[in-house]
Design an enzyme around this catalytic site. Structure first.
Site, PDB file in Angstrom:
ATOM      1  N   LYS A  12       0.859  -1.187   0.000  1.00  0.00           N
ATOM      2  CA  LYS A  12       0.000   0.000   0.000  1.00  0.00           C
ATOM      3  C   LYS A  12       0.896   1.239   0.000  1.00  0.00           C
ATOM      4  CE  LYS A  12      -1.298   1.508   3.892  1.00  0.00           C
ATOM      5  NZ  LYS A  12      -0.574   2.826   3.856  1.00  0.00           N
ATOM      6  N   ASP A 139      -5.123   0.234   8.842  1.00  0.00           N
ATOM      7  CA  ASP A 139      -4.929   0.164   7.392  1.00  0.00           C
ATOM      8  C   ASP A 139      -5.577  -1.060   6.748  1.00  0.00           C
ATOM      9  OD1 ASP A 139      -3.592   2.526   7.042  1.00  0.00           O
ATOM     10  OD2 ASP A 139      -1.589   1.661   7.159  1.00  0.00           O
TER      11      ASP A 139
END
Length: 290
Positions: A12, A139
């Site tokens: 990410k 996240d």
């Protein structure tokens, strides 16, 4: 026995990261444009009666005790919410550096939830799956459906997927871990303190050129405090900025991984060779972002 299932856990990348302020409860409010890289970890699930995890791969030695891994945490949280959930043995091939600002552990946990959803015929929109993702880590929700989008709040407010043009990048980590709480501590915001400023715009970019223009006008507010903790981040950024045709050099997340953006895959590959030639011990990957 059912056939094994496999999934990819992409890195990410926070293309931008604006800190809006710190809430009274101590959490920081963020606005971040997130994209996902081609490079990442791989996770395999062999269905069976016992939940377990085995970790291998180039960066496995830095993972720590598998019993504390987010893959197992996510699976257990989902099992608590779905009676009779069928699990099994996970095998994680770890390629991403740990504590690196690219969501490796969160993406691994999200991949575990996707595999369990596939095994148990659960849609990704299932409330139990979403709740397990939220409780596993800030996240994990954005990694559950790994597509470019805006992420706000403490990670729980997700915008719709964005059809951004593919970006070409080099990811660079100097192999030093950076703990996220320490970076936020170095930022120095007090509970209830707001930074104000304009709201992060949602990018509407039909071309790489216009998207890069939007990104150049943005920032990562954690970059400066992270550099005080690990000055080598500044060295990595300077080295990326020196590569040919680099359009933008920035840190991802809370570091220490930095990235460079380029107009094409050849420039990104050339940049990776340039950096590895000067820092052969660093983790360097040319990739694309979507």
């Amino acid at each position: 026995m059912s056939e094994p299932l496999a999934d990819h856990a992409p890195a990410k990348i926070n293309l931008t990261l604006h800190v809006r302020g710190r809430r009274a409860d101590g959490y920081h409010e963020l606005e971040s444009l997130v994209a996902f890289a081609g490079v990442g970890d791989d996770l395999r699930l062999v269905p069976g009666p016992h939940l377990s995890l085995r970790v291998g791969g180039p960066t496995a030695a830095s993972v720590g005790d598998p019993a504390d891994n987010l893959v197992l945490k996510a699976a257990r949280l989902l099992a608590e919410r779905v009676p009779g959930l069928e699990t099994g043995a996970f095998h994680l091939v770890k390629r991403l550096p740990v504590a690196a600002g690219i969501g490796g552990g969160s993406s691994d946990a999200a991949a575990a939830l996707r595999l369990l959803a596939q095994r148990n015929d659960l849609p990704l929109s299932h409330p139990a799956l979403r709740e397990a993702a939220r409780l596993t880590g800030a996240d994990v929700p954005v990694c559950l459906d790994p597509r470019a989008r805006m992420m706000r709040g403490i990670g729980e407010e997700l915008g719709p997927p964005l059809a951004l043009p593919r970006l070409f990048a080099v990811l660079v980590n100097p192999r030093v871990p950076v703990e996220t709480p320490a970076v936020f501590g170095a930022l120095g915001l007090q509970p209830g303190q707001s930074l104000g400023g304009e709201v992060h715009p949602v990018p509407e970019a039909a071309s790489i050129r216009s998207l890069l223009g939007s990104l150049e006008a943005a920032r990562n507010d954690l970059e400066a405090p992270a550099r005080t903790i690990q000055p080598v981040i500044g060295e990595a950024l300077d080295l990326v900025a020196r590569t040919g045709n680099c359009r933008l050099a920035r840190m991802s997340g809370s570091g220490a991984t930095v990235f460079g953006l380029y107009d094409d895959s050849r420039s990104a590959a050339d940049a990776a060779r340039f950096i590895l030639g000067r820092r052969p011990g660093w983790w360097v990957e040319a990739t694309s972002l979507d």
